[in-house]
Design a protein around this motif. Sequence first.
Motif, mmCIF file in Angstrom:
data_model
loop_
_atom_site.group_PDB
_atom_site.id
_atom_site.type_symbol
_atom_site.label_atom_id
_atom_site.label_comp_id
_atom_site.label_asym_id
_atom_site.label_seq_id
_atom_site.Cartn_x
_atom_site.Cartn_y
_atom_site.Cartn_z
ATOM 1 N N GLN A 57 -12.428 45.246 -22.237
ATOM 2 C CA GLN A 57 -12.173 44.376 -21.089
ATOM 3 C C GLN A 57 -10.994 43.468 -21.432
ATOM 4 O O GLN A 57 -10.963 42.851 -22.496
ATOM 5 C CB GLN A 57 -13.421 43.565 -20.786
ATOM 6 N N ASP A 58 -10.006 43.375 -20.539
ATOM 7 C CA ASP A 58 -8.787 42.623 -20.869
ATOM 8 C C ASP A 58 -8.855 41.136 -20.550
ATOM 9 O O ASP A 58 -7.992 40.372 -20.967
ATOM 10 C CB ASP A 58 -7.568 43.252 -20.198
ATOM 11 N N GLU A 81 -8.265 38.636 -25.541
ATOM 12 C CA GLU A 81 -7.942 38.589 -26.963
ATOM 13 C C GLU A 81 -7.839 37.164 -27.498
ATOM 14 O O GLU A 81 -7.869 36.958 -28.703
ATOM 15 C CB GLU A 81 -6.626 39.340 -27.230
ATOM 16 N N ASP A 82 -7.689 36.174 -26.612
ATOM 17 C CA ASP A 82 -7.599 34.783 -27.048
ATOM 18 C C ASP A 82 -8.970 34.286 -27.482
ATOM 19 O O ASP A 82 -9.987 34.638 -26.893
ATOM 20 C CB ASP A 82 -7.091 33.887 -25.920
ATOM 21 N N ARG A 83 -8.979 33.446 -28.514
ATOM 22 C CA ARG A 83 -10.235 32.831 -28.954
ATOM 23 C C ARG A 83 -10.164 31.341 -28.674
ATOM 24 O O ARG A 83 -9.278 30.647 -29.173
ATOM 25 C CB ARG A 83 -10.451 33.075 -30.440
ATOM 26 N N ARG A 88 -9.901 19.813 -24.077
ATOM 27 C CA ARG A 88 -9.993 18.402 -23.703
ATOM 28 C C ARG A 88 -9.265 18.252 -22.377
ATOM 29 O O ARG A 88 -8.096 18.615 -22.261
ATOM 30 C CB ARG A 88 -9.356 17.511 -24.748
ATOM 31 N N GLY A 89 -9.959 17.722 -21.374
ATOM 32 C CA GLY A 89 -9.358 17.617 -20.046
ATOM 33 C C GLY A 89 -8.999 19.008 -19.538
ATOM 34 O O GLY A 89 -9.835 19.895 -19.491
ATOM 35 N N ASP A 90 -7.719 19.199 -19.174
ATOM 36 C CA ASP A 90 -7.289 20.516 -18.695
ATOM 37 C C ASP A 90 -6.399 21.221 -19.725
ATOM 38 O O ASP A 90 -5.616 22.092 -19.391
ATOM 39 C CB ASP A 90 -6.570 20.395 -17.353
ATOM 40 N N VAL A 91 -6.552 20.850 -21.003
ATOM 41 C CA VAL A 91 -5.785 21.470 -22.089
ATOM 42 C C VAL A 91 -6.752 22.200 -23.011
ATOM 43 O O VAL A 91 -7.817 21.678 -23.351
ATOM 44 C CB VAL A 91 -5.003 20.395 -22.888
ATOM 45 N N VAL A 92 -6.384 23.426 -23.406
ATOM 46 C CA VAL A 92 -7.227 24.220 -24.298
ATOM 47 C C VAL A 92 -6.484 24.534 -25.589
ATOM 48 O O VAL A 92 -5.259 24.659 -25.614
ATOM 49 C CB VAL A 92 -7.708 25.525 -23.629
ATOM 50 N N LEU A 93 -7.235 24.656 -26.660
ATOM 51 C CA LEU A 93 -6.724 25.051 -27.960
ATOM 52 C C LEU A 93 -7.212 26.480 -28.206
ATOM 53 O O LEU A 93 -8.416 26.735 -28.219
ATOM 54 C CB LEU A 93 -7.254 24.105 -29.043
ATOM 55 N N LEU A 94 -6.269 27.408 -28.350
ATOM 56 C CA LEU A 94 -6.590 28.823 -28.489
ATOM 57 C C LEU A 94 -6.037 29.393 -29.787
ATOM 58 O O LEU A 94 -5.008 28.931 -30.283
ATOM 59 C CB LEU A 94 -5.972 29.629 -27.340
ATOM 60 N N ARG A 95 -6.701 30.405 -30.308
ATOM 61 C CA ARG A 95 -6.140 31.216 -31.383
ATOM 62 C C ARG A 95 -5.812 32.569 -30.771
ATOM 63 O O ARG A 95 -6.650 33.180 -30.125
ATOM 64 C CB ARG A 95 -7.127 31.388 -32.525
ATOM 65 N N VAL A 107 -1.693 25.350 -28.062
ATOM 66 C CA VAL A 107 -2.240 24.332 -27.165
ATOM 67 C C VAL A 107 -1.576 24.565 -25.815
ATOM 68 O O VAL A 107 -0.352 24.536 -25.707
ATOM 69 C CB VAL A 107 -1.937 22.907 -27.674
ATOM 70 N N THR A 108 -2.379 24.814 -24.805
ATOM 71 C CA THR A 108 -1.819 25.148 -23.500
ATOM 72 C C THR A 108 -2.650 24.535 -22.376
ATOM 73 O O THR A 108 -3.878 24.450 -22.487
ATOM 74 C CB THR A 108 -1.731 26.687 -23.339
ATOM 75 N N PRO A 109 -1.997 24.094 -21.300
ATOM 76 C CA PRO A 109 -2.759 23.570 -20.154
ATOM 77 C C PRO A 109 -3.350 24.722 -19.342
ATOM 78 O O PRO A 109 -2.795 25.822 -19.315
ATOM 79 C CB PRO A 109 -1.715 22.801 -19.346
#
Length: 119
Positions: A57-58, A81-83, A88-95, A107-109
Amino acid sequence: MEAASDGGFPFAPSEVEERLLSFMPDRPANEVAPPIDAMLTDFDSRLWVRDYRLPGQDSVTWRVWDIDRERLLFTVSMDGEDRLLDARGDVVLLRRLDAFDAHQVVVTPLRPEQAKGGT
C-alpha cells in the motif's frame, strides 16, 4: 475466605455480576473501526492511530484524537514509506528514505489536502 477454602462461594454468582455492573459506568457500544496498525502520542498529547496498512500500500491514514475530550480532531494521509516520529501543532517529524536509500529526518507542515477535519 472460609467458603472459598471449602470450595464454596459466600454468595451466588448473580450477586457478583450485579455488584460489578453497579461499579461500571454506562458506555456506548464501540463503533466499528478499522484495525489499528500503530499508535503514537505526540508532543501536544494527541493520540495518532494508524489504520492497518496492507503490504504494498503506497499511503497510510492516521486518525488524530484529542485524548482528553475523546474526539477525532482530523485524519491525515501520508506516504506509506514515511515513519512518523512526532508532531506538534500542524508540523510533523518524519523519517524517510531519500533518493539514495539513506535515512533522513524531515520536519514538514501538514498540507490541507493531507489533513481533513474530524467529527
